[in-house]
Structure formats: structure tokens, C-alpha cells
Design an enzyme around this catalytic site. Structure first.
Site, PDB file in Angstrom:
ATOM      1  N   HIS A  21     -21.812 -13.721   7.947  1.00 18.43           N
ATOM      2  CA  HIS A  21     -20.744 -13.543   6.942  1.00 18.43           C
ATOM      3  C   HIS A  21     -20.062 -12.199   7.191  1.00 18.43           C
ATOM      4  O   HIS A  21     -19.512 -11.997   8.274  1.00 18.43           O
ATOM      5  CB  HIS A  21     -21.378 -13.666   5.542  1.00 18.43           C
ATOM      6  CG  HIS A  21     -20.432 -13.728   4.398  1.00 18.43           C
ATOM      7  ND1 HIS A  21     -19.097 -13.964   4.507  1.00 18.43           N
ATOM      8  CD2 HIS A  21     -20.672 -13.595   3.060  1.00 18.43           C
ATOM      9  CE1 HIS A  21     -18.538 -13.973   3.312  1.00 18.43           C
ATOM     10  NE2 HIS A  21     -19.462 -13.742   2.407  1.00 18.43           N
ATOM     11  N   HIS A  50     -15.599 -21.060  11.683  1.00 16.21           N
ATOM     12  CA  HIS A  50     -15.439 -20.860  10.237  1.00 16.21           C
ATOM     13  C   HIS A  50     -15.779 -22.156   9.529  1.00 16.21           C
ATOM     14  O   HIS A  50     -15.475 -23.240  10.020  1.00 16.21           O
ATOM     15  CB  HIS A  50     -14.000 -20.464   9.904  1.00 16.21           C
ATOM     16  CG  HIS A  50     -13.883 -19.813   8.567  1.00 16.21           C
ATOM     17  ND1 HIS A  50     -13.804 -20.547   7.408  1.00 16.21           N
ATOM     18  CD2 HIS A  50     -13.887 -18.514   8.198  1.00 16.21           C
ATOM     19  CE1 HIS A  50     -13.736 -19.710   6.384  1.00 16.21           C
ATOM     20  NE2 HIS A  50     -13.782 -18.477   6.836  1.00 16.21           N
ATOM     21  N   ASP A  91     -13.135 -11.724  11.354  1.00 13.88           N
ATOM     22  CA  ASP A  91     -14.004 -10.646  11.855  1.00 13.88           C
ATOM     23  C   ASP A  91     -13.818 -10.347  13.332  1.00 13.88           C
ATOM     24  O   ASP A  91     -14.347  -9.356  13.828  1.00 13.88           O
ATOM     25  CB  ASP A  91     -15.473 -11.019  11.601  1.00 13.88           C
ATOM     26  CG  ASP A  91     -15.763 -11.021  10.115  1.00 13.88           C
ATOM     27  OD1 ASP A  91     -16.107 -12.086   9.580  1.00 13.88           O
ATOM     28  OD2 ASP A  91     -15.585  -9.975   9.491  1.00 13.88           O
TER      29      ASP A  91
END
Ligand code: SDX
Length: 429
Positions: free
Chosen positions: A268, A307, A363
Site C-alpha cells: 500500500h 492496482h 507510487d
């Protein structure tokens, strides 16, 4: 419109059931009517990781994973990243509308006058080991805030809730900066409320008594944009934790400490730190094919890729890539960016990734910018938490006021032993 319902036949009994469809969902509790006999518990849905379970109605953030669309309160993320500021987006997420000029000034004034933390917290942070991970310090210090603000337990009192929101948004950057300063063994820089939100954060982290110290406005703006991009993302793992803890009517500091703990995980919010470690391990573009093979052999996960919701390019990753260009013009390029660009270039042509809808997520590039700006890798998830704080708060408020919500308490499928008799220790094998 055809009859908005689902007709199910239970082949065990031949009985048919009609379940109403609302908002493209069925109410899971209606499955309990499907029984073999009267004293049967009834059916449940089994959904590890809640991959196909809606936990709430929400008006805060809209994500279309197929189309790569993200909106906060109906405003496209691209427009907010281009035109807004993080504090304005925080107001939008929490209040469902963009602030007027007066509302904006009042909001900014309140947040920027809640930037000092209690000296007990400043001293508490000094007790962490010299090499304590900043995320562990952040989580522990947010939890400790609940001991200083017992009024936060009045979760149905709008005045108290508003006060905690200003405190959290105002103090988190200070806690983040103090964690960083603790990490590098330097004295704290106390907040300067005459500075902008991200300017103040950079100042508190960076100032070392340089004579004519100025925060670089391009870096402050870039960080502000990054915080906007991280501000909310519907029912992600950490937000679900914020809601779950909030559903027991715990105070918002305790809920947020839990949410930050969930964010810390490498799958995460800890992914941006893991991406940098991965790119550093790859070391140069010649090694990329070897790592791609490792991924296909299931021996390596491409951090920053994939994702749960986006089965297209994460719109935030696209924006972050543009921000990276602006930052690197100031800080100078980094070899890791070249590796990241080549990795993306190769992966997006490789069927293994394309067939699994694996695209760069938020990210993948954020860590490269943070590193170029001089943040140590272990501060990256802390920056993610700073960005996500208004989203966690908005979702927490929505949960508390949602009359349909109750304490989160999922069921299970029991597959363990039954009715074993106790055996005294001297009789055990
Ligand atoms: C964030 O939910 C949110 O909105 C999160 C977030 C937010 O704003 O809050 O967007 C922020 O957390 C972004 C994600 C950051 N995490 C990473 O970058 C870590 C790497 N990615 C993953 O581990 C993974 O993609 C997840 C956790 C993000 C999503 O996992 P899912 O939806 O549970 O998908 P999965 O693990 O079931 O994978 C499906 C397939 C599998 O292959 P098969 O078993 O079908 O052969 O895709 C493969 C996986 O092995 N796969 C990957 C991969 N991610 C999935 N293979 C290689 N590298 C990857 N990164």
C-alpha cells in the site's frame, strides 16, 4: 428500465428468490434468506480482501478503474492538480465544496495556527531509537495525540470534530518534520505559520541556520501537488481501516493511527519506499530484462505496478511524471528515473503485464521525486500519510454521519476443529 432485480434459483431446494438491485449491487444480507431449511443460517458471500464488496455509500471520491478516472467531490484530479492547493483540496474533501475566499482564508488560518504540537509529544519523539523508522514514529505519535485531546471522543459534536480536523491537518507536518529531524539527529525547527503549508514542512525539515534560507518555490509547489494527488482514493486499505476503527466510535486520532499503520505496508503506501529500493537494486537498465524474468517466475514483484482498481494507467502516475520533470530541472536528473522510464517502457509492451493490466501506479514515480528533493527513502510513506490525512478525515466524518453504518464486524467460514475434549498435559503425546 427492465425489472431491477436478480432472480436466483437454489438448486438444492428448487426454490427461486428475487433480490432487488440498487446501484448495481444486491444487499448481502438478503442472501441469508436463501436456506435449505428453516434453522439454516442462510447464505453469505465469501470475498477475501473485499475485492467485490461495497462497504458504504460515498460522495467523496470517484474512481473509474477501467477508464483511469479519479475525481474528488466531482472535480477531475487533473484540474485540481493544475489549479488548486493541498489545503484547498483538504477543504473540498471535508466540506464537499470549494471554499469561498473568506472560507479559504479562515481554513488556512485555523490549520496554520494548529501547527505546534504539545511538548509532551516533542519529548516523546525523542525517546524513539536513533534509527527508528519515521512511519513508526508517526503512527505512535498520532496515537499519543488521543491522550492529549480527550475532547476528541465527542465524535458527534461538530465543534469538537472541526477542532480535531484543524489539529490533525496542522500538526501532522510538524510530527513528520520532527520525526525526520530525530532521524538525522538534528534539533527540531518549530513551525512558522507565516509560511505556506508545504513551505513550512520543507522549512521544518531542512533549515540548518543557513543565513538567507528560502524554501525553493518550485519544490514547495511540486510537493503540494503530490499531496493533492495522495489526498483520497475511495475505499483503499488504510481508509477502510479508518472507517473500521471509526465504526467502533473510537476517537479520530486512534482511528488515524490505525489507518497510518495500514498505509505503512509495502503493498500500500509503503510501495513508494519499496519502489526506490527496487530501482536501486536493479541499479542499471541492463539488468531490467533479468528482473522482468524474475517477475514472470513469480520471484519478484514489480513495486509501483498494478492496482486493485485501476486496470488502466493510474491518472495520478501520469501527473506525477510531469511533476518529476519540473523537479528534476531544479534538482538535476537521477539515474533511477532512467531505470524507471525504461522499466515502464519494457513492461507496457510485455504481455505478462498487459494481460494482467499492470500499469504504473501512484507510487511508481513519486519516490523518485521525493528522493530528488532530498527526502530519505523511509520518509516516503510519511509523505503519503500527510497527503492522505484529509481523505481519511473526510471518510471518517461520512461514516459517523451515515445512518446505514454500524460497527464493522465481518463473518467467516469456520474450517477448524470441533468439540475436542481437553487432555491434561501429562496425558498428551
Ligand atoms: C496504493 O487501493 C488503493 O487505492 C491504493 C492506492 C491509494 O491511493 O490508496 O492507490 C495506493 O496502494 C497503490 C498500490 C501500491 N502497491 C504496489 O505498487 C505494490 C505492487 N503491486 C501489488 O502488489 C498489487 O498490484 C496490488 C496490491 C496493488 C493489487 O493487488 P491485487 O489487486 O490483489 O492483485 P493481485 O495481487 O491479485 O494480482 C493479480 C495478478 C497476479 O498474477 P497471477 O497470480 O494472476 O498470475 O497480477 C500479478 C499477481 O501476481 N501482479 C503483479 C503485481 N501486481 C499484481 N505481478 C508483478 N508485479 C506486481 N506489482
Amino acid at each position: 428500465m427492465k425489472n431491477n432485480s436478480l432472480k436466483i434459483t437454489d438448486n438444492r431446494t428448487g426454490t427461486s428468490y428475487t433480490l432487488p438491485i440498487h446501484n448495481n449491487t444486491i444487499n448481502a444480507l438478503s442472501l441469508r434468506d436463501i436456506k435449505v431449511n428453516e434453522d439454516d443460517f442462510g447464505l453469505m458471500a465469501y470475498d477475501p480482501g473485499y475485492t467485490n464488496t461495497a462497504s458504504c455509500n460515498s460522495t467523496i471520491t470517484y474512481v473509474d478503474g477501467e477508464k483511469g478516472v479519479l475525481m474528488y467531490r466531482g472535480y477531475p484530479i487533473e484540474q485540481l492538480a493544475e489549479n488548486s492547493t493541498f489545503l484547498e483540496v483538504s477543504y473540498l474533501l471535508i466540506n464537499d465544496s470549494l471554499p469561498s475566499k473568506e472560507q479559504s482564508e479562515h481554513w488556512e488560518n485555523k490549520v496554520m495556527h494548529h501547527t505546534y504540537i504539545h511538548e509532551n509529544l516533542a519529548k516523546l519523539m525523542q525517546t524513539f531509537r536513533y534509527d527508528a523508522h519515521p512511519m513508526g514514529m508517526l503512527i505512535g505519535t498520532i496515537a499519543a495525540m488521543s491522550t492529549l485531546h480527550p475532547d476528541a471522543k465527542e465524535i458527534h459534536n461538530p465543534t469538537s470534530r472541526q477542532k480535531q480536523i484543524w489539529r490533525i491537518l496542522g500538526k501532522l507536518p510538524t510530527i513528520a518534520a520532527f520525526a525526520y529531524r530525530r532521524r538525522i539527529g538534528r534539533p527540531y525547527n518549530y513551525p512558522d505559520s507565516s509560511l505556506g503549508y508545504t513551505e513550512n514542512l520543507l522549512y521544518m525539515m531542512d533549515y540548518m541556520n543557513q543565513g538567507n534560507y528560502q524554501v525553493d518555490p518550485i519544490l514547495a509547489k511540486a510537493l503540494d501537488t503530490l499531496l493533492i494527488l495522495h489526498a483520497d482514493h475511495e475505499q483503499n486499505c488504510s481508509t477502510s481501516v479508518m472507517r473500521n476503527i471509526g465504526s467502533s466510535h473510537a476517537d479520530p486520532y486512534s482511528a488515524m493511527a490505525g489507518a497510518a499503520a495500514a498505509l505503512y505496508g509495502p503493498l500500500h503506501g509503503g510501495a513508494n519506499e519499496a519502489v526506490l529500493r527496487m530501482l536501486t537494486e536493479i541499479a542499471n537498465t541492463d539488468n531490467i530484462p533479468h528482473y522482468i524474468d524474475q517477475v514472470k517466475d513469480g520471484k519478484f514483484r514489480l513495486m509501483g505496478f498494478g492496482h486493485r482498481v485501476y486496470k488502466n494507467y493510474d491518472p495520478r502516475a501520469r501527473i506525477i511524471k510531469n511533476v518529476a520533470d519540473q523537479v528534476l530541472k531544479v534538482t538535476g536528473s537521477t539515474p533511477l528515473l532512467e531505470i524507471a522510464l525504461e522499466l515502464e517502457n519494457i513492461a507496457l509492451k510485455d504481455d505478462y503485464f498487459v494481460s494482467r493490466n499492470l500499469y504504473p501506479n501512484v507510487d511508481f514515480y513519486s519516490g523518485i521525486i521525493y528522493q530528488a528533493m532530498g527526502f530519505p527513502v523511509d520518509m516516503f510513506p510519511v509523505l503519503f500519510a500527510l497527503g492522505r490525512a484529509p481523505g481519511w478525515l473526510a471518510q471518517w466524518l461520512e461514516l459517523i454521519d451515515d445512518q446505514e453504518q454500524k460497527i464493522a464486524r465481518p463473518r467467516q467460514i469456520y474450517t477448524g476443529h470441533m468439540n475436542r475434549d481437553y487432555v491434561p498435559i501429562n496425558k498428551r503425546k
